[in-house]
Design a protein around this motif. Structure first.
Motif, PDB file in Angstrom:
ATOM      1  N   GLN A 281      44.214  38.784  53.605  1.00 51.52           N
ATOM      2  CA  GLN A 281      44.719  37.428  53.412  1.00 51.52           C
ATOM      3  C   GLN A 281      45.102  37.187  51.962  1.00 51.52           C
ATOM      4  N   TYR A 282      44.336  37.834  51.102  1.00 51.64           N
ATOM      5  CA  TYR A 282      44.614  37.585  49.691  1.00 51.64           C
ATOM      6  C   TYR A 282      45.530  38.621  49.104  1.00 51.64           C
ATOM      7  N   GLY A 283      45.868  39.575  49.911  1.00 46.64           N
ATOM      8  CA  GLY A 283      46.624  40.717  49.402  1.00 46.64           C
ATOM      9  C   GLY A 283      47.763  40.335  48.478  1.00 46.64           C
ATOM     10  N   PRO A 284      48.700  39.614  48.985  1.00 44.27           N
ATOM     11  CA  PRO A 284      49.854  39.265  48.157  1.00 44.27           C
ATOM     12  C   PRO A 284      49.443  38.406  46.963  1.00 44.27           C
ATOM     13  N   ALA A 285      48.458  37.549  47.218  1.00 40.87           N
ATOM     14  CA  ALA A 285      48.028  36.685  46.133  1.00 40.87           C
ATOM     15  C   ALA A 285      47.471  37.509  44.997  1.00 40.87           C
ATOM     16  N   VAL A 286      46.711  38.509  45.398  1.00 37.06           N
ATOM     17  CA  VAL A 286      46.127  39.353  44.373  1.00 37.06           C
ATOM     18  C   VAL A 286      47.218  40.032  43.575  1.00 37.06           C
ATOM     19  N   LEU A 287      48.209  40.478  44.312  1.00 39.77           N
ATOM     20  CA  LEU A 287      49.319  41.134  43.630  1.00 39.77           C
ATOM     21  C   LEU A 287      49.995  40.152  42.680  1.00 39.77           C
ATOM     22  N   GLU A 288      50.046  38.949  43.156  1.00 39.17           N
ATOM     23  CA  GLU A 288      50.720  37.913  42.400  1.00 39.17           C
ATOM     24  C   GLU A 288      50.035  37.645  41.060  1.00 39.17           C
ATOM     25  N   PHE A 289      48.677  37.689  41.128  1.00 43.05           N
ATOM     26  CA  PHE A 289      47.931  37.369  39.911  1.00 43.05           C
ATOM     27  C   PHE A 289      47.691  38.580  39.032  1.00 43.05           C
ATOM     28  N   GLN A 290      48.068  39.710  39.556  1.00 45.45           N
ATOM     29  CA  GLN A 290      47.798  40.946  38.828  1.00 45.45           C
ATOM     30  C   GLN A 290      48.417  40.871  37.430  1.00 45.45           C
TER      31      GLN A 290
ATOM     32  N   ARG B 200      27.212  32.960  32.506  1.00 37.10           N
ATOM     33  CA  ARG B 200      28.086  32.154  33.349  1.00 37.10           C
ATOM     34  C   ARG B 200      29.537  32.573  33.140  1.00 37.10           C
ATOM     35  N   ALA B 201      29.856  32.844  31.890  1.00 36.63           N
ATOM     36  CA  ALA B 201      31.216  33.293  31.603  1.00 36.63           C
ATOM     37  C   ALA B 201      31.503  34.605  32.311  1.00 36.63           C
ATOM     38  N   GLU B 202      30.474  35.476  32.321  1.00 30.33           N
ATOM     39  CA  GLU B 202      30.661  36.762  32.992  1.00 30.33           C
ATOM     40  C   GLU B 202      30.919  36.567  34.480  1.00 30.33           C
ATOM     41  N   VAL B 203      30.230  35.603  35.044  1.00 31.29           N
ATOM     42  CA  VAL B 203      30.414  35.348  36.468  1.00 31.29           C
ATOM     43  C   VAL B 203      31.846  34.887  36.724  1.00 31.29           C
ATOM     44  N   THR B 204      32.293  34.016  35.872  1.00 31.60           N
ATOM     45  CA  THR B 204      33.672  33.547  36.035  1.00 31.60           C
ATOM     46  C   THR B 204      34.641  34.715  35.885  1.00 31.60           C
ATOM     47  N   ARG B 205      34.343  35.535  34.908  1.00 30.06           N
ATOM     48  CA  ARG B 205      35.225  36.672  34.687  1.00 30.06           C
ATOM     49  C   ARG B 205      35.238  37.583  35.909  1.00 30.06           C
ATOM     50  N   TYR B 206      34.054  37.705  36.522  1.00 30.97           N
ATOM     51  CA  TYR B 206      33.947  38.561  37.703  1.00 30.97           C
ATOM     52  C   TYR B 206      34.900  38.097  38.782  1.00 30.97           C
ATOM     53  N   TYR B 207      34.959  36.770  38.981  1.00 30.02           N
ATOM     54  CA  TYR B 207      35.876  36.257  40.002  1.00 30.02           C
ATOM     55  C   TYR B 207      37.319  36.520  39.617  1.00 30.02           C
ATOM     56  N   LEU B 208      37.601  36.285  38.360  1.00 33.14           N
ATOM     57  CA  LEU B 208      38.975  36.470  37.920  1.00 33.14           C
ATOM     58  C   LEU B 208      39.385  37.929  38.045  1.00 33.14           C
ATOM     59  N   GLN B 209      38.437  38.786  37.735  1.00 36.96           N
ATOM     60  CA  GLN B 209      38.758  40.211  37.824  1.00 36.96           C
ATOM     61  C   GLN B 209      39.063  40.618  39.245  1.00 36.96           C
ATOM     62  N   ARG B 210      38.387  39.977  40.151  1.00 40.69           N
ATOM     63  CA  ARG B 210      38.654  40.313  41.551  1.00 40.69           C
ATOM     64  C   ARG B 210      40.086  39.981  41.916  1.00 40.69           C
ATOM     65  N   LEU B 211      40.636  39.006  41.242  1.00 37.63           N
ATOM     66  CA  LEU B 211      42.025  38.649  41.510  1.00 37.63           C
ATOM     67  C   LEU B 211      42.984  39.432  40.629  1.00 37.63           C
ATOM     68  N   GLY B 212      42.431  40.285  39.833  1.00 34.46           N
ATOM     69  CA  GLY B 212      43.292  41.087  38.981  1.00 34.46           C
ATOM     70  C   GLY B 212      43.636  40.403  37.679  1.00 34.46           C
ATOM     71  N   ILE B 213      42.947  39.341  37.372  1.00 33.53           N
ATOM     72  CA  ILE B 213      43.234  38.618  36.138  1.00 33.53           C
ATOM     73  C   ILE B 213      42.300  39.117  35.049  1.00 33.53           C
ATOM     74  N   THR B 214      42.865  39.445  33.922  1.00 33.08           N
ATOM     75  CA  THR B 214      42.043  39.876  32.805  1.00 33.08           C
ATOM     76  C   THR B 214      41.545  38.632  32.082  1.00 33.08           C
TER      77      THR B 214
ATOM     78  N   LEU C 196      39.795  29.709  45.056  1.00 33.42           N
ATOM     79  CA  LEU C 196      40.387  30.028  43.759  1.00 33.42           C
ATOM     80  C   LEU C 196      41.861  30.348  43.905  1.00 33.42           C
ATOM     81  N   VAL C 197      42.122  31.207  44.888  1.00 33.68           N
ATOM     82  CA  VAL C 197      43.513  31.645  45.092  1.00 33.68           C
ATOM     83  C   VAL C 197      44.404  30.437  45.365  1.00 33.68           C
ATOM     84  N   ALA C 198      43.885  29.606  46.284  1.00 31.77           N
ATOM     85  CA  ALA C 198      44.692  28.451  46.645  1.00 31.77           C
ATOM     86  C   ALA C 198      44.944  27.555  45.439  1.00 31.77           C
ATOM     87  N   CYS C 199      43.896  27.371  44.697  1.00 32.91           N
ATOM     88  CA  CYS C 199      43.975  26.498  43.539  1.00 32.91           C
ATOM     89  C   CYS C 199      44.940  27.048  42.499  1.00 32.91           C
TER      90      CYS C 199
END
Lengths: 156, 1294
Positions: free
Chosen positions: B986-995, B1008-1022, B1122-1125
């Motif tokens: 479901q997130y496939g394209p989105a992930v690509l989009e945020f890569q 807490r920052a690390e946790v946030t980063r963890y989510y962002l990393q999952r979306l391919g965001i540095t 997150l993706v939707a947002c």
């Protein structure tokens, strides 16, 4: 919560679904069913459920008929009916109906007529409830489809 | 309360509600009846009171069940433990103590035996032997010497009495005596030879005769030194005693050494017996030990056999039977052995007694014989010495009376001489000399002496005592007479009495003169002394007769007769006085010339004391025989040595036997107990299983009606109720829900316990799973204002294979638990790492782990660096006891990973005293009725069960007031990424989009920052992290030179770090920066997001409207949200295409495949059709087995068939069987060439894959499926993943 703006219908639908899940009326299987629905079969869930209702009503009628017979003895037939009912219920993910069916079948296996009657009552009740809720759901969904013209994919 | 509620409701409900109410009530009744039928009166009562108490009651019920199960199991466990370790702990100590005691006992016994034997040996020998041999011999020596000394003295007195110094003959005759003194002087110089000489006394006498020849030479010497001998004589007695005293001393020394040697020998003998005995004991002990060891070994073996895990219950039972049978057998055998041992011991002790006693008796006899012989010899010697004296007197008389004319001796001289030398003949009461007078010479003789020859008056000599010789009658006329002419003073009354007139004397005289030797009479009462006595008679001849002279010659040459009377009793008395230990021994002397009636010469009446020893006495008269009879005065004492030794042995034997008996009976008892315990254990286990099954059943049965209750309540709530009613209904509903969840938990636990829970191994996405769990629980946590976060280390693979349901259950339980015990502030933080990460060097750890571990060390420096800034416990402690954490053991496959999940909270913590029982089912930290927190306490125990089932470990650390951290590990397998993409898709394209996008996270807390980063990393965001808005201000400019800033798409600001002024500053800096950049490349302004756990809608809209932020992200995050947002905010306009890679995969696999679905239920058909059709398959549906049979009759073009199992008329099994049958026939035909391949669609071998569709995935039905020819099965509500993996096997190669 999802932050998708003010899509009330969508939220309503989700809320309803969540409620149903929470109550244990529906289970994962329903989600699976929803996932099967796509452009090629936009009304898949609705179709399946309609068939289910149709069949279930027939089965319920049969069961009631069987139980109301004066010299009731055909537990075996009832068992077959119940198996069918159970099978179809589990296919659409009607968890509570299915559970009641299990109890019903147990009662019928023990030739417990009173238990069967009770279970039948319960089953009818559950079925009604499910039917109502699903109708409501489809109703909302239709509205939503109409309103949004867009269809969001299901979420896990 | 419910009841009351119902009443209330009834009064106030609108018209339609009674229907629902009745239903609810009815359901409750059903429930009650169900419970009552279960006999759970507690629960029943509880439910009647109110639902809350009802819950408690159920808890109590299940608790009691659980407890009974536990107690049932506990003893068994305990028993097993004790059985398996008999040689450990206090038990072994006791064992050793016993061994030690045993050893001590043996030692004491041996010691006592040794002591006894030695003591006895020493004392008895010393007592018996020393006086006997040593003293006796010394005395003999002394006596002998005295005698010879006396001789000299006597000789001197002779010289002094007779004035005649013409003593050439005398000295000549006395030569032998002188030689004795010479011998003494010799002896003074050579004591040893002298001793030898004394020992050979008999030979001495013989030698004396030889020495006679040498006498003349000596005579001259002596005549020359006439005066000198006098001096010598005086000096000798003085010198000799002193010398003698040394001699005996020497001799005594010798004696002592001799006795010592004897002791040694004796000691050796006794020591040998002792050694023998101790060896015997040792052997016995060793054999006992050996047998004990053997027993132990044998028992161990059996134990091993017993301990082997039972393969099946039947076998176990068989074994148990064996166990039941075998111990008595073994016990009997052991007891028999013991009996034999005891008998042996008794026999041994009897033998020992007999042996020792025999020895003692033997020794006693020996002693007696020794003493008796010695006495006899001494008596003989003494007698002989006296005899010699008498002979010497006879010679004296012949010399001085007969050869001298005129006679040198008269009565006076004789009387004086004999009186003075009487001490030399201590045994004689008197000596007398009678002259041989023929009848013809009688008158001449009478005239010469001036008296008439008188006759012995009577035979009775006792009467003679007071007779005066003058009163006696003159002797009658006879051939010859023997009147006494000289006599010792003591017997002077017999002068002039004719000895021939006495019968005894006459015989004696005749015999004496015939033989020329000393002759003894038989014993008779002596004159005066009234003692028994004998008369010794020597004949005096006028010439020296040759030794072979005939009796006639001797008679002819006879001149007179020398007689001496011996007082035998006093003789013996004296002798015995000289010897020690006379009181021990009783001596009788007999004259046994007449063997039939021996005459008792000495000794008291005979009392039979058992032992008797007879020694012969030789008094030099061959016609007379004398015997000495010796007896012990006392009866032999009880042989204490033997008794002690044997009794000791017996006691030891019995003691040992007792010990063994005790041991054996103990063993038996223990074995019995073991059997019993084993039986009990089996029963307890059976009861446990039965209980679990019962719980499972009951829970299930309760659940069903409860569903009704809840449903009805729900419906009731949907109706038009006023607030009060709604509240009641709500309460009832909530209670019901709690009950259901409790029952579910009980059911789970019961399932786990009864072993019915099986873990599945399916691939799942752990991150998505955790997201789901957290979003489920976020509602509750938000209510309490707790921050909830999850972090998964990026070393954890995306897809792992395991049981997602159970994994989720554990997490849910732990997090739910944490939420329950955390109030108002703080956080709950779930983190997932590989176990190996924790063990690795700190450098290799990821940020979260490192900080989690490190802030502990420097937590004094700065405020806590936890998620919410509230101090937490040291979480590494929760897994420090894990055993498997580090072991990358033999089962190590590269596929296996071990996950370490920690759930950290800042709750109230677990009280220290409760920490030990936290995983015990139904145990809560506070189980009092007034506790703050509700719940059943089953959750954690279920977690533990599940973790154990997975093969992992669970642990925790908790500090009251700070919080707790639970950790668990679990083995999983790495899954292939492709095997599970359905959700990810479901997130496939989105992930690509945020890569490739870049984000800035502003948060004052690192974790807490690390946790946030963890989510962002999952979306391919540095993501970059700034710890405050201020430091963030410099970020855009610092990143200016790099290309990085161009990609900065979003800035995420934590609400805690937010404050308006700085935020404004930051925005300005960003804007400035952007302006700079936009000159070059037109680029979007980075979107600003506010991160918040809890934010009011007004605040949110305020912020939004102020255009500070683009959106507010509510934590905990969900990836989808997150993706939707982000999508919305970034406005890329990209809509997610409905593109399911997974489906297309399955589609590729199934595309254009023709599949037959057989199911009698329309819904199922439809669903299956829909499902398969989605995958691109061409689906044909039939609704019965028969139809399927028709469709699958070759040739057909179906690639696979899904077959429902339960169908009316012909079920799935039967249909499959028939299909296979038909296929088989066709195959045979083709093979045999009966039918061409073409006829059957060019397929050489027909085998349509048939997959069973079944709702109940029970092993039995699966087996049956395979039996009737099905290829596989799919669980009925279709799941795409499962369907895919199952089908893949059939279509991949085809």
């Amino acid at each position: 919560m999802l932050g998708l703006g003010a899509d009330r219908l969508w939220a309503d639908m989700n809320r309803l679904l969540a409620l149903l899940f929470h109550q244990g009326v529906l289970d994962e299987q329903f989600v699976q069913l929803q996932q099967l629905q796509d452009e090629s079969s936009p009304n898949f869930v609705c179709e399946v459920v309609t068939i289910y209702f149709h069949e279930s009503e027939k089965l319920l009628k049969n069961l009631r008929g069987l139980l109301m017979e004066r010299e009731f003895s055909d537990y075996k037939k009832m068992g077959i009916h119940l198996n069918q009912f159970m099978g179809s219920s589990s296919s659409i993910g009607a968890k509570r109906v299915r559970n009641v069916c299990v109890a019903f079948r147990a009662a019928s296996e023990q030739n417990n007529r009173a238990g069967c009657l009770r279970a039948l009552e319960l089953l009818e009740h559950e079925y009604c409830y499910l039917k109502n809720k699903l109708h409501e759901l489809f109703h909302i969904e239709q509205q939503r489809l109409l309103a949004a013209g867009v269809r969001y994919p299901m979420q896990n | 309360m419910i009841g009351a509620g119902f009443v209330k409701i009834e009064t106030e409900f609108p018209a339609f509600s009674p229907f629902f109410l009745w239903r609810v009530f009815h359901k409750a009744l059903v429930l009650l009846s169900l419970l009552r039928s279960c006999g759970l009166s507690q629960a029943f009562k509880g439910l009647r009171e109110d639902s809350h108490i009802y819950r408690c009651a159920l808890v109590r019920m299940s608790m009691s069940c659980e407890l009974s199960g536990l107690t049932g199991r506990l003893p068994a466990c305990f028993k097993l433990k004790t059985a398996t370790e008999p040689s450990h702990g206090p038990n072994s100590a006791r064992h050793w103590r016993r061994k030690f005691l045993f050893l001590l006992l043996i030692l004491v016994a041996l010691g006592s035996i040794c002591f006894l034997s030695r003591f006895h040996g020493r004392t008895s020998r010393v007592k018996n032997k020393t006086p006997n041999s040593c003293k006796g011999k010394a005395q003999i020596l002394l006596q002998e010497f005295n005698i010879s000394g006396n001789h000299l003295h006597a000789l001197a007195s002779l010289f002094s009495t007779s004035d005649q110094l013409i003593s050439l003959h005398c000295t000549k005759e006395l030569g032998p005596k002188m030689l004795l003194s010479d011998g003494i002087t010799c002896a003074l110089r050579l004591p040893c030879s002298e001793v030898e000489a004394f020992h050979k006394q008999h030979r001495w006498i013989a030698e004396n005769d030889e020495h006679r020849d040498q006498c003349p030479v000596q005579d001259e010497c002596i005549t020359r030194k006439v005066g000198m001998p006098m001096l010598d004589d005086h000096s000798v007695p003085f010198i000799s005693p002193s010398k003698i005293s040394t001699t005996p001393a020497n001799h005594q020394n010798e004696m002592l050494s001799e006795t010592l040697a004897f002791f040694e020998k004796e000691y050796c003998v006794s020591f040998c017996t002792f050694v023998k005995a101790s060896w015997l004991l040792l052997v016995v002990a060793v054999s006992c030990k050996m047998s004990g060891l053997l027993l132990k070994l044998w028992r161990n073996q059996r134990k091993k056999v017993i301990n082997q895990p039972p393969v099946a219950q039947q076998q176990q039972q068989q074994k148990q039977q064996q166990q039941v049978h075998s111990p008595p057998k073994a016990g009997k055998w052991r007891k028999k052995l013991l009996l034999v041992f005891v008998l042996l011991g008794i026999a041994m002790s009897i033998w020992l007694f007999w042996y020792l006693n025999e020895e003692i008796v033997l020794r006693r006899e020996e002693t007696l014989a020794n003493m008796c012989d010695e006495r006899a010899r001494m008596l003989q010697d003494q007698f002989n010495v006296s005899k010699n004296h008498v002979q010497a007197l006879a010679i004296l008389v012949s010399t001085f009376h007969h050869r001298k004319h005129p006679s040198a001796i008269d009565q006076k001289t004789f009387g004086e001489y004999t009186e003075r030398t009487a001490f030399e003949r201590p045994l004689t009461s008197g000596v007398a000399y009678a002259l041989k007078v023929l009848h013809s010479e009688r008158e001449q003789f009478e005239n010469l002496h001036g008296w008439v020859i008188k006759k012995m008056e009577t035979e009775d000599q006792t009467l003679v005592q007071d007779c005066i010789p003058e009163n006696l009658d003159p002797a009658p006329v006879q051939d010859e007479y023997a009147p006494v002419i000289f006599s010792q003073e003591t017997v002077s009354h017999i002068v002039s009495i004719d000895m021939m007139s006495g019968k005894e004397d006459r015989e004696n005289i005749l015999r004496a003169r015939a033989t020329g030797k000393g002759v003894l009479t038989s014993p008779f009462k002596l004159l005066k002394s009234n003692h028994l006595g004998v008369i010794l008679t020597f004949a005096v001849y006028d010439t020296d007769l040759p030794s072979d002279a005939t009796p006639e010659q001797r008679v002819e040459a006879t001149l007179g007769y020398m007689g001496a009377s011996y007082d035998v009793p006093s003789l013996v008395e004296k002798l015995l006085h000289q010897l020690a230990s006379k009181q021990m021994i009783l001596v009788n002397v007999y004259d046994s010339t007449n063997a039939s009636s021996p005459i008792n010469m000495y000794g008291t009446e005979i009392t039979d004391t058992g032992l008797l020893h007879i020694s012969n006495l030789d008094f030099g008269d061959p016609l007379r025989k004398h015997e000495m009879h010796c007896r012990f005065k006392q009866k032999p004492p009880l042989p204490w040595t033997a008794i002690n030794a044997s009794a000791g042995l017996l006691v030891i034997t019995l003691l040992v036997e007792h010990i063994f008996y005790a041991a054996i009976s103990r063993i038996e008892k223990v074995e019995d107990d073991y059997c019993k315990m084993e039986e009990l254990k089996v029963r307890a286990e059976a009861a446990d299983v039965a209980k679990s099954q019962f719980l499972a059943t009951v829970s299930h049965e309760i659940r069903t009606p409860m569903n009704g209750v809840l449903g009805m309540l729900q419906m009731l709530m949907d109706t038009d109720l006023d607030a009060n009613q709604l509240d009641f209904a709500q309460t009832a509903h909530n209670s019901g829900k709690d009950l259901i969840s409790l029952i579910n938990e009980v059911l789970d636990r019961a399932k786990i316990e009864s072993g019915r829970l099986e873990l599945e191994a399916v691939p799942f996405d752990i991150r998505a799973g955790l997201d789901n769990v957290l979003s489920l629980l976020s509602g509750k946590s938000k209510e309490k204002g707790i921050e909830l976060a999850v972090y998964v280390s990026n070393q954890v693979p995306e897809v792992i294979i395991g049981d997602p349901g159970r994994f989720r259950q554990i997490i849910t339980n732990l997090v739910g638990n944490s939420i329950k015990f955390t109030n108002d502030k703080g956080h709950i933080f779930v983190s997932v790492h590989l176990a190996d990460e924790v063990l690795g060097a700190p450098n290799n750890m990821d940020e979260v782990l490192r900080q989690g571990l490190s802030f502990v060390q420097d937590n004094y420096d700065k405020p806590c660096n936890s998620l919410s800034g509230i101090p937490v416990v040291e979480r590494w402690k929760s897994w420090e006891h894990f055993k498997k954490l580090s072991s990358r053991n033999s089962m190590e496959e590269p596929e296996m990973i071990r996950l370490l999940v920690t759930v950290e909270d800042t709750g109230v913590g677990i009280p220290l005293e409760a920490q030990s029982r936290i995983f015990t089912p139904f145990m809560q930290a506070d189980s009092s009725t007034s506790r703050t927190y509700g719940g059943t306490g089953i959750g954690l125990s279920i977690c533990k069960c599940l973790v154990d089932l997975m093969g992992g470990e669970i642990g925790f650390v908790s500090e009251p007031g700070i919080g707790s951290t639970f950790s668990f590990t679990g083995p999983f397998r790495k899954g292939e990424k492709t095997s599970l993409d359905a959700t990810w898709q479901q997130y496939g394209p989105a992930v690509l989009e945020f890569q490739g996008l870049r984000a800035l996270v502003i948060d004052n807390r690192a974790i807490r920052a690390e946790v946030t980063r963890y989510y962002l990393q999952r979306l391919g965001i540095t993501a970059d992290i700034a710890f405050s808005l201020k430091s963030a201000c410099s970020y855009p400019s610092s990143a200016c030179n790099t290309r990085v800033s161009t990609n900065l798409a979003m800035v995420l600001i934590e609400k805690d770090a937010w404050d308006k002024e700085t935020a404004l500053l930051f925005f300005h800096s960003v804007k400035d920066h952007m302006r700079k950049i936009t000159k070059e490349v037109p680029i979007n302004r980075p979107k600003i997001f506010l991160l918040a756990t809890d934010i009011s809608p007004t605040e949110c809209s305020e912020l939004k409207s102020a255009a500070f932020v683009d959106n507010v992200l509510i934590k905990p995050f969900r990836l989808s949200a997150l993706v939707a947002c982000f999508q919305e905010a970034l406005g890329s306009g990209m809509k997610r295409k409905v593109n399911r890679k997974k489906a297309s995969d399955l589609g590729n696999l199934l595309r254009e495949k023709r599949i037959l679905v057989v199911d009698d239920i329309a819904v199922n058909r439809k669903v299956a059709e829909g499902c398969l059709a989605k995958c691109g398959a061409i689906v044909t549906c039939v609704e019965s087995g028969k139809a399927a049979l028709a469709m699958l009759n070759p040739p057909h073009n179906f690639d696979a068939c899904f077959m429902d199992l339960q169908m009316p008329e012909m079920d799935g099994f039967e249909a499959t069987r028939q299909i296979r049958c038909v296929e088989c026939k066709v195959n045979e035909k083709i093979a045999s060439g009966e039918a061409s391949i073409e006829m059957f669609g060019n397929v050489a071998h027909w085998h349509t894959p048939i997959l069973a569709m079944t709702a109940d995935v029970i092993e039995a039905s699966i087996e049956e499926c395979m039996k009737c020819g099905m290829d596989d099965y799919v669980a009925k509500p279709f799941e795409l993943g499962e369907l895919y993996s199952t089908l893949a096997r059939f279509f991949e190669n085809g």
